[in-house]
Design an enzyme around this catalytic site. Structure first.
Site, PDB file in Angstrom:
ATOM      1  CG  HIS A 535      -1.581   1.211   1.233  1.00  0.00           C
ATOM      2  ND1 HIS A 535      -1.274   2.516   2.223  1.00  0.00           N
ATOM      3  CD2 HIS A 535      -2.589   2.044   0.862  1.00  0.00           C
ATOM      4  CE1 HIS A 535      -2.134   3.029   2.437  1.00  0.00           C
ATOM      5  NE2 HIS A 535      -2.704   2.712   1.465  1.00  0.00           N
ATOM      6  NE  ARG A 641       6.986  38.249  -8.883  1.00  0.00           N
ATOM      7  CZ  ARG A 641       6.931  36.870  -9.032  1.00  0.00           C
ATOM      8  NH1 ARG A 641       5.376  36.315  -8.858  1.00  0.00           N
ATOM      9  NH2 ARG A 641       7.874  36.550  -9.317  1.00  0.00           N
ATOM     10  NE  ARG A 698       3.834  44.268 -10.245  1.00  0.00           N
ATOM     11  CZ  ARG A 698       4.147  43.249  -9.638  1.00  0.00           C
ATOM     12  NH1 ARG A 698       2.648  42.478  -9.765  1.00  0.00           N
ATOM     13  NH2 ARG A 698       4.316  42.532  -8.607  1.00  0.00           N
ATOM     14  CD  GLU A 827      -2.747  44.157 -10.471  1.00  0.00           C
ATOM     15  OE1 GLU A 827      -2.161  43.214  -9.762  1.00  0.00           O
ATOM     16  OE2 GLU A 827      -1.675  44.798 -11.331  1.00  0.00           O
ATOM     17  N   GLY A 848      -3.538  39.796 -14.060  1.00  0.00           N
ATOM     18  CA  GLY A 848      -2.799  39.647 -12.907  1.00  0.00           C
ATOM     19  C   GLY A 848      -3.731  38.573 -11.933  1.00  0.00           C
ATOM     20  CB  THR A 849      -5.287  35.627 -11.918  1.00  0.00           C
ATOM     21  OG1 THR A 849      -4.203  34.276 -12.100  1.00  0.00           O
ATOM     22  CG2 THR A 849      -5.821  35.240 -13.902  1.00  0.00           C
ATOM     23  CG  ASN A 850      -1.426  35.896  -7.594  1.00  0.00           C
ATOM     24  OD1 ASN A 850      -2.584  34.709  -8.558  1.00  0.00           O
ATOM     25  ND2 ASN A 850      -0.612  36.088  -7.503  1.00  0.00           N
ATOM     26  CG  ASP A 851      -3.355  42.451  -6.593  1.00  0.00           C
ATOM     27  OD1 ASP A 851      -3.451  41.510  -5.206  1.00  0.00           O
ATOM     28  OD2 ASP A 851      -2.970  42.579  -6.770  1.00  0.00           O
ATOM     29  CB  CYS A 913       2.027  37.440 -15.321  1.00  0.00           C
ATOM     30  SG  CYS A 913       0.943  39.244 -14.573  1.00  0.00           S
TER      31      CYS A 913
END
EC number: 2.7.9.1
Length: 953
Positions: A535, A641, A698, A827, A848-851, A913
């Site tokens: 296992h 950055r 950026r 963003e 900016g998919t985070n913000d 990004c």
């Protein structure tokens, strides 16, 4: 020459029938007639039945089975059918019915159809499991009658009956979901035994075998069906072995086992207050219920959660006539892979136990022998096994995981499924099978999972020769890679430590399915018992988790939280290192090194790159990051950055703090002039590393307070007072003014550059000076400047004006003009809503998919942990939206902004990004939306490349 046979509207065709000897031909035709008369058979593959022996085939000049069937009438629907039979060259199912029959049931049906020796049985469908759950966890109406009808078929095929002492039929009852979940659901073996049946079995097959089977059944049935801890039975076994002065259960006599059976029956009364159920039909009903119940067990739910397995109806139940590996030294059981699952080497890889049952191998109860021992002691069965493996690989065109039993020198195939493999194994198997002509490159791309590449990107030991003197034990190399952590002895502790950011090595005598959460949380796993197919080994390999199993030198004491190796004692919390490639157990905290890309991986990734449309770039802030990204196949830098560069040295952070403290633009410019050389030097290094590829830089994004220390400020204030000539009170006042109630929505991004244009001017001057300098040195530079946190076209227009002004000045000063782009991060939701206006100003968009996720959901990424796990557990959210893109909300903003931006500016380049750029399902969504590129961390670049290719194939 093609012969055909028409039976009840179905035309059966065999490409080889005319080549077979007449008596074999007659036998096959009889089989085919019986097959087609069987009710509700969806379709049948006309392949060599089990009763046609290989010698007969060879004498006819044929290789082992490859005949085919082409049905000319539509298959009969199986929507209402819940029980499907198989065995002895025929079946009511096939390998394409995994969603209905589960992986195990579908493959048992398939093996039966292609003529392998499969014990007859029946499969209860996953739809029946779904009905069982909906029916208050009880069998739905009519199902038991269907099971009984299927059982009649098995009894007829085996010329034996359940509960009949004179002709005893014993059954195995096993789970089998559509997606393999090793060890997560339940199995019962030897079902049908009671005091009368065991006496009959003893008369036919010997007392020792009969009572060994009975005590195993009592243990397994008690644990799985009645919920009695396995340890209560194990205590009785260990106590008897101690009394008899023996170490192995195989040394117990028939009389010993008969006594043990009575002790096991007493466990039922002591633990449950009721007797063991002796009616075999009742045993079967309870076992079916238990397997259905195991679908909803905590360990199964946790495994599905960890592996993101959703959308399944339930588990199928496979009821199969037992064959026995524990009938003496001419019997045995084993598990094998048709290729090495760790390395991919084309060589049978597995284990075998003489005089044992399958669970002994899989559960890690006994440490088995290498498969090669079977060739020595059972040469004919081994030869047939090798032939079967070749047949199955050709048929499935994949590496297979096989369970088998030899009963008195006769081979029986109990299971086959696509084998789980490590990242290294997956890549080599895919490349080799393309080279062998078994599969094409598009199939190979689908065969390697993105998690496999993640494993390959895990570190190895920096210098294996340096730790040789610290090796204290060696076990089996069950799952490759390196792991370093602190010793813990329970799954719960491993999960707790992981949540605290600690690296744990989980040490167990043997793992059980209940340990799955801790195994996933641990950096590595060490077990005292269990083989390469136990296992622990199978689950660890599936996750790419380092594992050393079957380390017989260690003695684990869970109560004292120690394990010993001879006289050496290792305590909870001690540092330990594991080499899952060699099986070495190493004292101390050994150094790890990043992995290198193999030749097979380079070949495989070249196929992925040829297939994909989406470009893959990397988020990189330093020259070293950029070099790593390029080596991993990045096609540019999608996010550099600049603020990360400010923390690289004390001198830099001091200059930043001087700039923050400045009261006038002149004072601010003096501080910025100190920063400019640092920024220029970093940009030069990044441009050099990315020669010929675009670099998106950026401008400063975070709020200024992030550059000031938290906590005790006295030391910094005194330092700033000396450097700036300001009083301590003035500095404290300035710091207080910088603090914000909601800094992530405050004074940051383009708002800084608009308020302090000299800040943008310094950064842009450094970029263009570095670009010209590198161009003069022969480096091809493609700079792209990205303005963060834009919410209005006016903000972007302001910053573009500053950027173009500085560019013109630098180009005039240095006598060189370069092409460059200016774009923005999308963003803020408002930017997505008015993307057509912003698109008129920008050369590119980068989401900016985070913000964007933070602002769309209204979740603070720093605080979401307080409720996220509750939301996930209750199904309010299906995924962490900061890991997997929210396609219905955030995703629709991305889709809309892309369409609007390109409508206003057809040449607009669009990418993302955020962290989502390396997550496979998100990459698939971005490709569907039509983005040009994704950008992710350097180490996830290969994963994004593969994910982008898999969208296409």
């Amino acid at each position: 020459m093609m012969s055909s046979l028409s039976v009840e509207g179905m035309l059966l065709k065999s490409a080889r029938e005319s080549c077979l000897p007449a008596r074999v031909n007659q036998r096959r035709n009889g089989d085919l007639r019986r097959l087609n008369h069987h009710r509700q058979s969806s379709f049948v593959r006309c392949l060599t039945p089990a009763r046609v022996s290989r010698p007969e085939l060879r004498s006819s000049g044929l290789t082992p089975p490859r005949a085919v069937l082409n049905p000319v009438s539509p298959p009969v629907t199986t929507a209402k059918k819940r029980v499907f039979t198989f065995g002895k060259g025929r079946s009511e199912g096939n390998r394409d019915m995994k969603s209905l029959l589960g992986g195990k049931g579908a493959n048992l049906a398939e093996m039966s159809s292609i003529g392998l020796s499969v014990p007859p049985g029946l499969t209860i469908s996953t739809e029946a499991c779904e009905e069982y759950q909906q029916n208050g966890k009880s069998l739905p109406p009519g199902l038991w009658d269907e099971i009984s009808e299927g059982l009649d078929y098995v009894q007829k095929e085996m010329s034996a009956s359940l509960g009949d002492p004179s002709k005893p039929l014993l059954l195995s009852v096993r789970s089998g979901a559509a997606i393999s979940m090793p060890g997560m659901m339940d199995t019962v073996l030897n079902l049908g035994l009671n005091d009368e049946v065991v006496a009959g079995l003893a008369g036919k097959s010997g007392a020792r075998f009969a009572y060994d089977s009975y005590r195993r059944f009592l243990d397994m049935f008690g644990n799985v069906v009645m919920g009695i801890p396995h340890s209560l039975f194990d205590e009785k076994l260990e106590q008897m072995k101690a009394e008899k002065g023996i170490h192995l259960d195989t040394d117990l006599t028939a009389a010993d086992l008969k006594d043990l059976v009575e002790k096991y029956k007493n466990v039922y009364v002591e633990a449950k207050g009721e007797k063991f159920p002796t009616d075999p039909k009742k045993q079967l009903e309870l076992a079916v219920n238990a397997v259905f119940d195991s679908w909803d067990s905590p360990r199964a739910n946790k495994y599905r959660s960890i592996n993101q397995i959703t959308g399944l109806k339930g588990t199928a139940v496979n009821i199969q006539s037992m064959v026995f590996g524990n009938m003496g030294n001419t019997s045995g059981t084993g598990v094998l892979f048709t290729r090495n699952p760790s390395t991919g080497e084309k060589k049978l890889y597995g284990e075998f136990l003489i005089n044992a049952q399958g669970e002994d191998v899989v559960a890690g109860i006994r440490t088995p022998e290498d498969l090669g021992t079977m060739e020595t002691c059972m040469p004919e069965a081994y030869k047939e096994l090798v032939e079967n493996c070749e047949i199955l690989e050709r048929h499935y065109k994949d590496m297979m995981d096989i369970e088998f039993t030899v009963q008195e020198n006769r081979l029986w195939m109990l299971q086959c499924r696509t084998g789980k493999r490590t990242g290294k194994g997956a890549v080599r198997i895919a490349v080799d099978m393309v080279n062998e002509g078994l599969i094409d490159t598009r199939t190979a791309i689908k065969r390697v999972e993105t998690q496999h590449l993640d494993q390959l990107l895990h570190p190895q030991f920096e210098d294996p020769s340096a730790y040789k003197s610290h090796v204290v034990a060696t076990g089996l190399p069950a799952s490759p890679g390196a792991a370093v952590g602190q010793v813990c002895f329970s799954a719960e502790d491993a999960e707790t430590w992981h949540a605290q950011g600690k690296s744990a090595i989980l040490v167990r005598t043997e793992t059980s399915p209940e340990d799955v959460g801790g195994m996933h949380a641990a950096a590595g796993i060490l077990t005292a018992r269990g083989g390469m197919t136990s296992h622990a080994a199978v689950v660890a390999r599936g996750w790419g988790k380092c594992c050393v199993s079957g380390c017989a030198d260690i003695r684990v004491n869970d109560d004292m939280k120690i394990f010993t190796i001879g006289d050496r004692v290792i305590k909870e919390g001690d540092w330990l290192s594991l080499n899952g490639t060699t099986g070495e157990v190493i004292l101390g905290k050994q150094l790890l090194a990043p992995p290198a890309m193999s030749n097979d991986l380079e070949i495989f990734m070249s196929w992925a790159d040829q297939a994909r449309r989406l470009k893959v770039m990397a988020n990189a802030d330093t020259p070293n990051d950029a070099l790593t990204a390029r080596n991993n196949g990045a096609q540019g830098i999608g996010l550099c950055r600049t603020e990360h560069m400010f923390f690289a040295s004390d001198e830099r952070i001091k200059a930043v703090r001087k700039m923050i403290m400045a009261v006038t633009p002149e004072q601010r410019k003096v501080a910025l002039d100190l920063l400019l050389p640092y920024q220029r030097s970093d940009f030069e290094g990044i441009f050099r590393a990315m020669d010929g590829l675009p670099v998106t830089i950026r401008l400063l994004d975070p709020p200024l307070h992030e550059f000031l220390p938290e906590g005790d400020l006295e030391h910094i204030v005194n330092e700033l007072a000396v450097d700036t000539g300001m009083s301590a009170d003035e500095i404290y006042s300035k710091i207080e003014n910088l603090s914000e109630v909601n800094p992530m929505l405050g004074f940051r991004g383009c708002r800084l550059g608009i308020s302090y244009p000299e800040l943008t001017e310094m950064q842009v001057r450094a970029i263009f000076q570095a670009a010209v300098s590198m161009t003069n040195q022969g480096v091809t530079v493609i700079p792209e400047i990205m303005v963060p946190l834009v919410g209005t076209p006016q903000e972007l227009r302001h910053q573009i004006s500053v950027i173009r002004g500085v560019a013109a000045n630098v180009f005039a000063e240095m006598g060189v003009t370069l092409e460059y782009k200016v774009g923005t991060m999308i963003e803020i939701p408002r930017a997505a809503l008015i993307a057509e206006e912003i698109g008129k100003e920008a050369d590119f968009f980068s989401f900016g998919t985070n913000d964007l996720t933070q602002m769309t959901f209204g979740y603070s990424r720093d605080d979401v942990g307080k409720f996220l796990q509750i939301y996930l557990a209750q199904g309010i959210l299906q995924h962490d939206p900061f890991e997997v893109i929210d396609q219905k909300g955030v995703g629709q903003l991305i889709k809309m902004a892309t369409e609007k931006g390109r409508a206003a500016n057809p040449s607009l380049k669009v990418g993302i990004c955020g962290e989502h750029g390396g997550e496979p399902s998100s990459v698939a969504f971005f490709d569907g939306v039509g983005l040009d590129y994704v950008s992710c961390s350097p180490f996830r670049v290969p994963i994004a490349r593969l994910a982008a290719a898999q969208v296409i194939v």
